[in-house]
Design an enzyme around this catalytic site. Sequence first.
Site: not given
Ligand SMILES: NC(=O)c1ccc[n+]([C@@H]2O[C@H](COP(=O)([O-])OP(=O)(O)OC[C@H]3O[C@@H](n4cnc5c(N)ncnc54)[C@H](O)[C@@H]3O)[C@@H](O)[C@H]2O)c1
Ligand SMILES: [Zn+2]
Length: 719
Positions: A127, A129, A131, A238, A326, A432, A435, A456, A462
């Site tokens: 399924e 994922k 965001d 889900y 991923k 800079c 300025c 700068c 500035c």
């Molecule tokens: N850029 C940053 O600073 C930063 C910091 C922390 C985390 N992140 C990002 O967040 C993610 C890690 O966070 P995480 O611990 O939530 O892990 P994750 O996002 O890799 O996986 C877990 C999450 O996936 C989600 N999900 C979406 N569809 C789903 C499905 N069909 N079935 C099950 N789960 C589903 C759920 O919310 C679950 O909690 C990574 O992508 C990471 O790159 C980025």
């Molecule tokens: Zn400057």
Amino acid sequence: MAADKTPVDTLTEEQAAAELAFLAAEIARNDEAYHGHDAPNISDADYDALKRRNDAIEKQFPQLVRADSPSVKVGAAPLATFAPITHARPMLSLDNAFSDEDVADFVGSVYRFLGQLPDNSIAFTAEPKIDGLSMSIRYEQGRLVNAATRGDGTTGENVTENIRTIKEIPNQLPAGVPDVVEVRGEVYMTKSEFLALNARMEAEGKQTYVNPRNTAAGSLRQLDAKVTASRNLRFFAYAWGEMSDMPADTQLGMVQTFEKWGFPVNPLMRRLFAVEDIIGHYRQIGLERPDLDYEIDGVVYKVDRLDLQARLGFRSRSPRWATAHKFPAEQAFTHVEKIDIQVGRTGALTPVARLTPVTVGGVVVTNATLHNADYIEGIGNSGERIREEGHDIRIGDTVIVQRAGDVIPQVLDVVMEKRPADAVRYEFPKVCPVCGSHAVREKNEKTGKLDSVTRCTGGFTCSAQATEHLKHFVSRNAFDIEGLGSKQVDFFFETEDPALQVRTAPDIFTLKKRQEASPLTKLENIEGFGKVSVKKLFEAIDERRSIALNRFIYALGIRHVGETTAKLLARHYGTYPAFEQAMKEAASLTGDAWADLNNIEGIGEIVARAIVEFFKEPRNVEVIDKLLAEVTPQAAEQVAASNSPVAGKTVVFTGSLEKFTRDEAKARAESLGAKVAGSVSKKTDYVVAGPGAGSKLDKARELGVEVMDEDEWLAFIAG
Ligand SMILES: NC(=O)c1ccc[n+]([C@@H]2O[C@H](COP(=O)([O-])OP(=O)(O)OC[C@H]3O[C@@H](n4cnc5c(N)ncnc54)[C@H](O)[C@@H]3O)[C@@H](O)[C@H]2O)c1
Ligand SMILES: [Zn+2]
């Protein structure tokens, strides 16, 4: 910040331990920004690289795995702004697969774990994922009773009222559902809703949002549910938590049940057996990805049969029966048309590549940050090569840009075959561009190496730094003055009319007075402003004459002082005068005030120095004095439950805690009015030591500080 490139198997134990400590802190900091504040500082790809590096070192040195290792943690602690909800069943994260081999390994591990099952006999669901952010919604007797975010997996934030505003989520389930039902899924914002919201923000002169995921999270975690309601959030079901009865015995069956109960479920979910079919479906979803109106960052595979899921069970932060495959970051080719230099609030000169517009994963990209002079040359933050020698970025170059499902696009590499014959190496400016002051790279005092940032030296003179300061001052998490966006700040800064001019923050608060006294220029007659908007603007300004201390401190724009640090400072010092006085006393970088500042857990020496330096500059103090004549920072809430025995006491936690996470222990102590410090000193009242406590425990004994174990502590705070 890129992960260190030293091969893991050449690390000494000492180096490995040091790097693990660094990674734990770095990852925790990014978790806090991303999960706690919905505002990441690095791309997901960079974040994932840090995590993978951590895992690789832990695999090589299992004896060095830390109690606070990122490999056992989920998300970040819930914000104290929301009431906590303890999940009936923990909400975990997912393991990741990045390649086809990783997927085959996952499937193989499932077969190995279960044993003696013929090939291709185990069904997996695949399924998308989504965001967004995960949510657990609890129903009792069919009625929605509460909803919580994931938080740190154990405890989430109570966002029930906000969830009730999402039309797609039923308030009432059909008759005949089990008594207790916890439906879990993803709250998200569509791409089109996100673009429309940003268009509105832009029109209102407000700061725009970075990406749909963080905007969805931010929209949901609002104290005012009306704001959430206006954001048109969506939902896909889900998963589930507590269920008093199971309506199905497979993953697919459960999701189909949710659909019958009235929840939206994702139409791209499939049930498959062979690894090739699973990967085939992943590729298919990848092809459809740009056309979907929601962001997805991979495909999740789950063992379909729930009895097999139960046998497979869980690791510390993720189930053994699922993995997230991923998608690679999205990339495209384009040209660098020119390189502009932007001057920020702290005077940092940031090069930006202006690109021939190109779509990357459905989003038009026209700019990419080039970070600093080293980055243009192909050198990363720790001095490591991030591109091959000679692959410096030049105007006219064809480059590969990447958007890692998030944040700012990056220039990944230069296509050397396409480099024009007349392309010349980019020369980083020595002055800079705004300025004309000298621009310098400072030397790091400890390492003696040149800082990666060119700054700068113009400071207050500035105009770029001054306007950026103002923009920061009025931004959402600082003074949050509605109607005073980036365009308006530029206007007030540039105008030569003394009745309108805003050069420093206090000028904002004298604007109305100056307007009323000026017979000649009236703001309402100026294009872009009208009678109504001027009235609203002045009201918005007046509303901020009283402001929370942490926002006030954050708004000052002290280097390295973000929101989290500002909160720590506000909490620790309580009032603005107490804070400023302490910073002046700490100016010599010795003595009690300096030790006290350094002892605040979460504040390191670099940050402490930056704060003290800021108050050493008389011009800063002068501006603040003027500001204090106009606005009043409120004393930080003293949460101290005065009847608690720990109110006002300083506590240090050390060793591994078993009854709660470090964050929980800290939040709990703080909510009772205690101060939690990172190291033991004469000022420490109690040390709570778990197994494996080391030097801090020794120090406590040496100083005669009272030491308790976890149980004693719990009994003590229970009164
Ligand atoms: N850029 C940053 O600073 C930063 C910091 C922390 C985390 N992140 C990002 O967040 C993610 C890690 O966070 P995480 O611990 O939530 O892990 P994750 O996002 O890799 O996986 C877990 C999450 O996936 C989600 N999900 C979406 N569809 C789903 C499905 N069909 N079935 C099950 N789960 C589903 C759920 O919310 C679950 O909690 C990574 O992508 C990471 O790159 C980025
Ligand atoms: Zn400057």
